[in-house]
Motif scaffolding. Structure first.
Motif, PDB file in Angstrom:
ATOM      1  N   THR A   1      -7.157   3.334 -11.589  1.00 45.10           N
ATOM      2  CA  THR A   1      -7.590   2.062 -10.999  1.00 45.10           C
ATOM      3  C   THR A   1      -6.863   0.888 -11.644  1.00 45.10           C
ATOM      4  O   THR A   1      -6.385  -0.023 -10.952  1.00 45.10           O
ATOM      5  CB  THR A   1      -9.108   1.890 -11.144  1.00 45.10           C
ATOM      6  OG1 THR A   1      -9.777   2.982 -10.510  1.00 45.10           O
ATOM      7  CG2 THR A   1      -9.563   0.588 -10.505  1.00 45.10           C
TER       8      THR A   1
ATOM      9  N   ILE B   1     -12.506  -5.417  -3.906  1.00 40.15           N
ATOM     10  CA  ILE B   1     -13.331  -4.547  -3.065  1.00 40.15           C
ATOM     11  C   ILE B   1     -12.893  -3.091  -3.196  1.00 40.15           C
ATOM     12  O   ILE B   1     -13.710  -2.175  -3.381  1.00 40.15           O
ATOM     13  CB  ILE B   1     -13.277  -5.008  -1.603  1.00 40.15           C
ATOM     14  CG1 ILE B   1     -13.973  -6.365  -1.441  1.00 40.15           C
ATOM     15  CG2 ILE B   1     -13.926  -3.970  -0.689  1.00 40.15           C
ATOM     16  CD1 ILE B   1     -13.837  -6.959  -0.059  1.00 40.15           C
ATOM     17  N   ILE B   2     -11.582  -2.855  -3.112  1.00 38.88           N
ATOM     18  CA  ILE B   2     -11.077  -1.476  -3.190  1.00 38.88           C
ATOM     19  C   ILE B   2     -11.349  -0.877  -4.568  1.00 38.88           C
ATOM     20  O   ILE B   2     -11.813   0.267  -4.690  1.00 38.88           O
ATOM     21  CB  ILE B   2      -9.585  -1.442  -2.855  1.00 38.88           C
ATOM     22  CG1 ILE B   2      -9.357  -1.846  -1.400  1.00 38.88           C
ATOM     23  CG2 ILE B   2      -9.007  -0.055  -3.116  1.00 38.88           C
ATOM     24  CD1 ILE B   2      -7.894  -1.928  -1.006  1.00 38.88           C
ATOM     25  N   ALA B   3     -11.050  -1.635  -5.631  1.00 40.99           N
ATOM     26  CA  ALA B   3     -11.252  -1.119  -6.988  1.00 40.99           C
ATOM     27  C   ALA B   3     -12.728  -0.839  -7.250  1.00 40.99           C
ATOM     28  O   ALA B   3     -13.080   0.207  -7.817  1.00 40.99           O
ATOM     29  CB  ALA B   3     -10.708  -2.118  -8.005  1.00 40.99           C
TER      30      ALA B   3
ATOM     31  N   THR C   1     -15.051  -0.149  -5.048  1.00 44.01           N
ATOM     32  CA  THR C   1     -15.480   0.993  -4.235  1.00 44.01           C
ATOM     33  C   THR C   1     -15.029   2.310  -4.848  1.00 44.01           C
ATOM     34  O   THR C   1     -15.805   3.272  -4.932  1.00 44.01           O
ATOM     35  CB  THR C   1     -14.923   0.858  -2.806  1.00 44.01           C
ATOM     36  OG1 THR C   1     -15.356  -0.379  -2.231  1.00 44.01           O
ATOM     37  CG2 THR C   1     -15.395   2.015  -1.944  1.00 44.01           C
ATOM     38  N   VAL C   2     -13.774   2.360  -5.298  1.00 45.06           N
ATOM     39  CA  VAL C   2     -13.247   3.595  -5.877  1.00 45.06           C
ATOM     40  C   VAL C   2     -14.006   3.970  -7.145  1.00 45.06           C
ATOM     41  O   VAL C   2     -14.436   5.115  -7.322  1.00 45.06           O
ATOM     42  CB  VAL C   2     -11.741   3.439  -6.166  1.00 45.06           C
ATOM     43  CG1 VAL C   2     -11.236   4.617  -6.989  1.00 45.06           C
ATOM     44  CG2 VAL C   2     -10.948   3.342  -4.867  1.00 45.06           C
TER      45      VAL C   2
ATOM     46  N   LEU D   1      -9.415  -8.398  -1.601  1.00 47.25           N
ATOM     47  CA  LEU D   1      -9.174  -7.028  -1.149  1.00 47.25           C
ATOM     48  C   LEU D   1      -9.036  -6.077  -2.336  1.00 47.25           C
ATOM     49  O   LEU D   1      -9.568  -4.958  -2.315  1.00 47.25           O
ATOM     50  CB  LEU D   1      -7.914  -6.997  -0.287  1.00 47.25           C
ATOM     51  CG  LEU D   1      -7.563  -5.656   0.367  1.00 47.25           C
ATOM     52  CD1 LEU D   1      -8.681  -5.211   1.304  1.00 47.25           C
ATOM     53  CD2 LEU D   1      -6.248  -5.758   1.136  1.00 47.25           C
ATOM     54  N   THR D   2      -8.340  -6.500  -3.384  1.00 45.01           N
ATOM     55  CA  THR D   2      -8.163  -5.658  -4.565  1.00 45.01           C
ATOM     56  C   THR D   2      -9.492  -5.391  -5.254  1.00 45.01           C
ATOM     57  O   THR D   2      -9.777  -4.254  -5.664  1.00 45.01           O
ATOM     58  CB  THR D   2      -7.190  -6.329  -5.557  1.00 45.01           C
ATOM     59  OG1 THR D   2      -5.945  -6.566  -4.905  1.00 45.01           O
ATOM     60  CG2 THR D   2      -6.966  -5.445  -6.769  1.00 45.01           C
TER      61      THR D   2
ATOM     62  N   THR E   1      -0.363  -3.642  -7.349  1.00 44.95           N
ATOM     63  CA  THR E   1      -0.481  -4.633  -6.276  1.00 44.95           C
ATOM     64  C   THR E   1       0.252  -5.928  -6.611  1.00 44.95           C
ATOM     65  O   THR E   1       0.526  -6.725  -5.714  1.00 44.95           O
ATOM     66  CB  THR E   1      -1.960  -4.952  -5.998  1.00 44.95           C
ATOM     67  OG1 THR E   1      -2.572  -5.480  -7.194  1.00 44.95           O
ATOM     68  CG2 THR E   1      -2.702  -3.698  -5.564  1.00 44.95           C
TER      69      THR E   1
ATOM     70  N   ALA F   1       0.824  -1.206   0.000  1.00 44.84           N
ATOM     71  CA  ALA F   1       0.000   0.000   0.000  1.00 44.84           C
ATOM     72  C   ALA F   1       0.862   1.261   0.000  1.00 44.84           C
ATOM     73  O   ALA F   1       0.573   2.223  -0.722  1.00 44.84           O
ATOM     74  CB  ALA F   1      -0.934  -0.008   1.208  1.00 44.84           C
TER      75      ALA F   1
END
Length: 315
Positions: free
Chosen positions: A242, A300-302, A304-305, A297-298, A249, A97
């Motif tokens: 994104t 979810i973050i992508a 959400t963004v 995790l990737t 990552t 991160a």
């Protein structure tokens, strides 16, 4: 005058022309006509599923076992429970991160700046292909070049000594932040062109009438770029950043070639952590569990963004 063209009835629809044998041509059934596009796409879809879906499902299945070569022992969610308590996992996640966040921020800022000048300046516009050259090199070659510049060849140290910034050779791997900086520099140098070419294309695709109207109102080019072009580029910027963030990552080559995770694991990213667990410690089930967690995790973050960015853009 005789002609072979079929006659058109009063309704305006030409009748089917018979073939040489005198029989009318066979028509495809409605079901076959609907399925025909999917049949054309089937080979490509099968190939993509074979190289993406199967490895993913196999990794999920393998993560439920303690795997030591051919010895598979069922553990259920034991690997996941263990990995969530592993300090090295959280350290690798934090390094990913931190290094990825700094690198992505610098790449975005530099790419926007280069796109700003390349879009307007005729001299720079004619040499835009030069900015793309770093992206054309193999990642392993780039990592070796920067390893030579920072560590083995002492090129950077000699340049700093020549301008009087340092007194002697700098050991870049002895310091946590210097070691991280080497990875950031290498990543920024190679992948800034990826964002640059997308941003330039977004600027060129904008409506020129809006820019001309703003210019007639007395707005300068910096004002047009900041207040008009940049907000219009927002969806493109979000998608490009994104995609680049997802790729960051998986940073592995630079770590493997340049730092090997040193000093003290300060540059160990998630990809290198998974590699070390799987191919050095031969704990394949544990490595698969880490891969699955990183994938979740990737996503979810992508998601959400992108969702928040486009949702706020509709307002």
């Amino acid at each position: 005058m005789r002609t072979d063209a079929p006659s058109v009835p009063a309704g305006g629809v030409a009748s089917a022309t018979p073939d040489r044998s005198g029989n009318p041509p066979r028509r495809r059934s409605p079901a076959l006509r609907k399925a025909f596009p999917y049949l054309l796409l089937a080979p490509a879809m099968i190939y993509l599923l074979a190289i993406t879906l199967y490895p993913g499902l196999f990794a999920i299945y393998q993560s439920l076992f303690v795997v030591k070569f051919l010895n598979w022992t069922w553990t259920g969610l034991g690997n996941y429970s263990q990995i969530l308590q592993d300090r090295e996992f959280w350290a690798a996640l934090g390094n990913t991160a931190l290094i990825g966040g700094i690198s992505l921020t610098l790449q975005t800022a530099i790419a926007l700046t280069l796109a700003y000048f390349a879009y307007r300046d005729p001299l720079i516009r004619g040499w835009r292909i030069i900015f793309l050259m770093p992206m054309l090199f193999m990642p392993s070659a780039v990592a070796f070049i920067w390893k030579l510049a920072f560590n083995d060849g002492r090129v950077i140290s000699d340049l700093l000594m020549s301008v009087g910034l340092v007194d002697g050779n700098v050991d870049w791997l002895a310091s946590v932040w210097l070691a991280r900086m080497t990875l950031i520099v290498a990543d920024v140098w190679q992948w800034t062109p990826f964002l640059f070419i997308i941003f330039v294309a977004a600027l060129q695709g904008q409506d020129q009438e809006i820019e001309e109207a703003a210019r007639l109102d007395g707005a300068s080019w910096p004002e047009i770029f900041w207040n008009i072009s940049l907000p219009m580029m927002r969806p493109v910027i979000v998608v490009a950043v994104t995609l680049r963030g997802i790729d960051i990552t998986t940073m592995f080559t630079n770590v493997f070639v340049m730092t090997q995770g040193t000093p003290g694991g300060a540059t160990e990213t998630m990809s290198y952590f998974i590699y070390r667990q799987g191919f050095r410690m031969f704990n394949f089930g544990y490595a698969s569990a880490a891969s699955v967690l990183m994938l979740i995790l990737t996503i979810i973050i992508a998601q959400t963004v992108v969702k928040r960015a486009f949702h706020s853009g509709k307002k």
